[in-house]
Design an enzyme around this catalytic site. Sequence first.
Site, mmCIF file in Angstrom:
data_model
loop_
_atom_site.group_PDB
_atom_site.id
_atom_site.type_symbol
_atom_site.label_atom_id
_atom_site.label_comp_id
_atom_site.label_asym_id
_atom_site.label_seq_id
_atom_site.Cartn_x
_atom_site.Cartn_y
_atom_site.Cartn_z
ATOM 1 C CG ASP A 204 -0.053 -0.068 2.420
ATOM 2 O OD1 ASP A 204 1.088 -0.296 2.566
ATOM 3 O OD2 ASP A 204 -0.981 0.267 3.687
ATOM 4 C CG HIS B 45 23.009 2.948 -18.588
ATOM 5 N ND1 HIS B 45 21.787 2.953 -19.527
ATOM 6 C CD2 HIS B 45 23.502 4.281 -18.676
ATOM 7 C CE1 HIS B 45 21.981 3.889 -20.174
ATOM 8 N NE2 HIS B 45 22.913 4.807 -19.970
ATOM 9 C CG ASP C 68 26.003 10.009 -16.029
ATOM 10 O OD1 ASP C 68 25.266 11.117 -15.516
ATOM 11 O OD2 ASP C 68 26.103 9.630 -16.915
ATOM 12 C CG ASP D 36 22.779 14.279 -17.943
ATOM 13 O OD1 ASP D 36 23.604 13.471 -17.120
ATOM 14 O OD2 ASP D 36 22.679 13.730 -19.095
ATOM 15 C CG HIS E 96 28.315 6.694 -25.068
ATOM 16 N ND1 HIS E 96 28.491 8.064 -25.264
ATOM 17 C CD2 HIS E 96 29.186 6.222 -23.974
ATOM 18 C CE1 HIS E 96 29.558 8.437 -24.245
ATOM 19 N NE2 HIS E 96 29.914 7.490 -23.660
ATOM 20 C CG HIS F 110 21.384 13.120 -23.859
ATOM 21 N ND1 HIS F 110 20.536 13.884 -23.075
ATOM 22 C CD2 HIS F 110 22.216 12.716 -23.289
ATOM 23 C CE1 HIS F 110 21.036 13.799 -21.885
ATOM 24 N NE2 HIS F 110 22.019 12.786 -21.790
ATOM 25 C CG HIS G 293 18.627 10.234 -22.440
ATOM 26 N ND1 HIS G 293 19.475 9.958 -23.391
ATOM 27 C CD2 HIS G 293 19.180 10.321 -21.293
ATOM 28 C CE1 HIS G 293 20.662 9.345 -22.586
ATOM 29 N NE2 HIS G 293 20.478 9.693 -21.436
ATOM 30 C CD GLU H 215 26.334 11.840 -22.304
ATOM 31 O OE1 GLU H 215 26.571 10.853 -21.403
ATOM 32 O OE2 GLU H 215 25.338 12.143 -22.486
ATOM 33 C CE1 TYR I 22 32.490 5.152 -20.175
ATOM 34 C CE2 TYR I 22 32.476 5.033 -23.013
ATOM 35 C CZ TYR I 22 31.945 5.738 -21.432
ATOM 36 O OH TYR I 22 31.154 6.764 -21.477
ATOM 37 N NE ARG J 110 28.947 8.839 -19.161
ATOM 38 C CZ ARG J 110 28.907 7.890 -18.407
ATOM 39 N NH1 ARG J 110 29.670 6.749 -19.273
ATOM 40 N NH2 ARG J 110 28.174 7.472 -17.362
ATOM 41 C CD GLU K 252 26.244 13.870 -19.140
ATOM 42 O OE1 GLU K 252 25.115 13.834 -20.021
ATOM 43 O OE2 GLU K 252 26.262 13.190 -18.255
#
Length: 446
Positions: free
Chosen positions: A47, A250, A267, A278, A357, A361, A368, A392, A396, A413, A415
């Site tokens: 609930d 991710h 990130d 972001d 990648h 974006h 996104h 970004e 890797y 990375r 960004e």
Amino acid sequence: MLPELLPRPAAIAPAEYRQRREALIAQLPANAALVVPSAALVTRSHDSEYAFRQQSDFYYLTGIQEPDALLVVLPGREAGQSVVFCQDRDATMEAWTGRRLGAQGVEAQHGIDQAFENAQREELLPDLLAGRELLYLPLDNPEALNIAEEALAFAQAGLRRGKPALKGWLDSRPLVHEMRLIKSPAEITLLRHAAAISAKAHTRAMRVCHPGLSEYQLQAELEHEFVWQGASGPAYSTIVGGGVNACVLHYIENSDTLQADTLVLIDAGAEFDLYAGDITRTFPVNGRFNDAQRALYQVVLDAQERAVHAVKPGATLADIHQGVVRDLTAGLISLGLLEGDVQACIDDESYRHFYLHSTSHWLGLDVHDVGTYRLDEETPRLLTEGMVVTIEPGLYIPCDDDIPAAYRGIGIRIEDDVLVTRDGHEVLTSAVPKRIADIEQLMVNK
């Protein structure tokens, strides 16, 4: 000493939401209607519910933050072109879950032409849609599709009474998403604020980071700053990846212990009034880059800074991405991670072993954000003043046997959030360091 609080910006005025609805109405055929449902509460367990987050298109057109509402747009309707059905006022429920707007509150606080409570929806909605020949609705929304099916059945019954037939429905998302692509001054103010909160959180994480800290403790520092500054929380699941975890794009487990002589990739971004920040930063857990980390990081940083510099009206994200691919590929060759000619490594896509990648974006109400990247299969969209994008690039490095040991398992990375301005760009997230000397100075002097 308590952290400094950023000045809170003003909310978007009801007049702007009205202007958006009027701009949308101007694009609809005269005998059409549009329906956009709000988000609903989602059960988390038994609930209890997940924290409510409004559906972005509904919010963009109304500014209403309540669940179980419905916007109906009716061009040319004399009694009002925008109608909202909302939760019923209910003293018992409001004692448990908080005050509801009710129909009067929706009209008074949000500038809606006419509002009704949901108890009247079954009775009134068919008549509101009767005689409309075309419905616009989000085709990915089951509730909207049910409304369309019921309107069709009602219209077929109405043919016997001489009413026009409902001819069908179209997706409302392309119209709304095209509008959302260009941010208004008020939206840009909120995006700047979300970016500023996000930057303070990343700077805080750099200051407190040290070997032996857990990834989730660093996550807690970030998200504490988000909420302390008045954000609702993270705009998306926070990524804190130490060591080889940074190579998982991710990674959200955030469960490992941070080790000396490794990098940590964060990130994370704050959500403020539904607008997203972001940012990604990568830095050494112990405050000092080693030689291999420094060399690889500089490749990514150079590519990222050149890509940011390329953001301006008339540029395309496709061209910016290709520039990043070329820069990263050249860097990989110079470090001995790829062999051969730069163009050959691009053509055979061997660079994709390290860069998986895209570079950018859209950013806005969704992290996104919506909007097409191409006008058609052959034509990329030109950047225009008022768009907000991320830049970004990353590298890797797998733990493969044929890769020099010093580079194995490093993920990097970087960004930033970038606003397209009339003459170029504005980096909304420049307050958090990204150059090697600046990061090391901040971490050493924490």
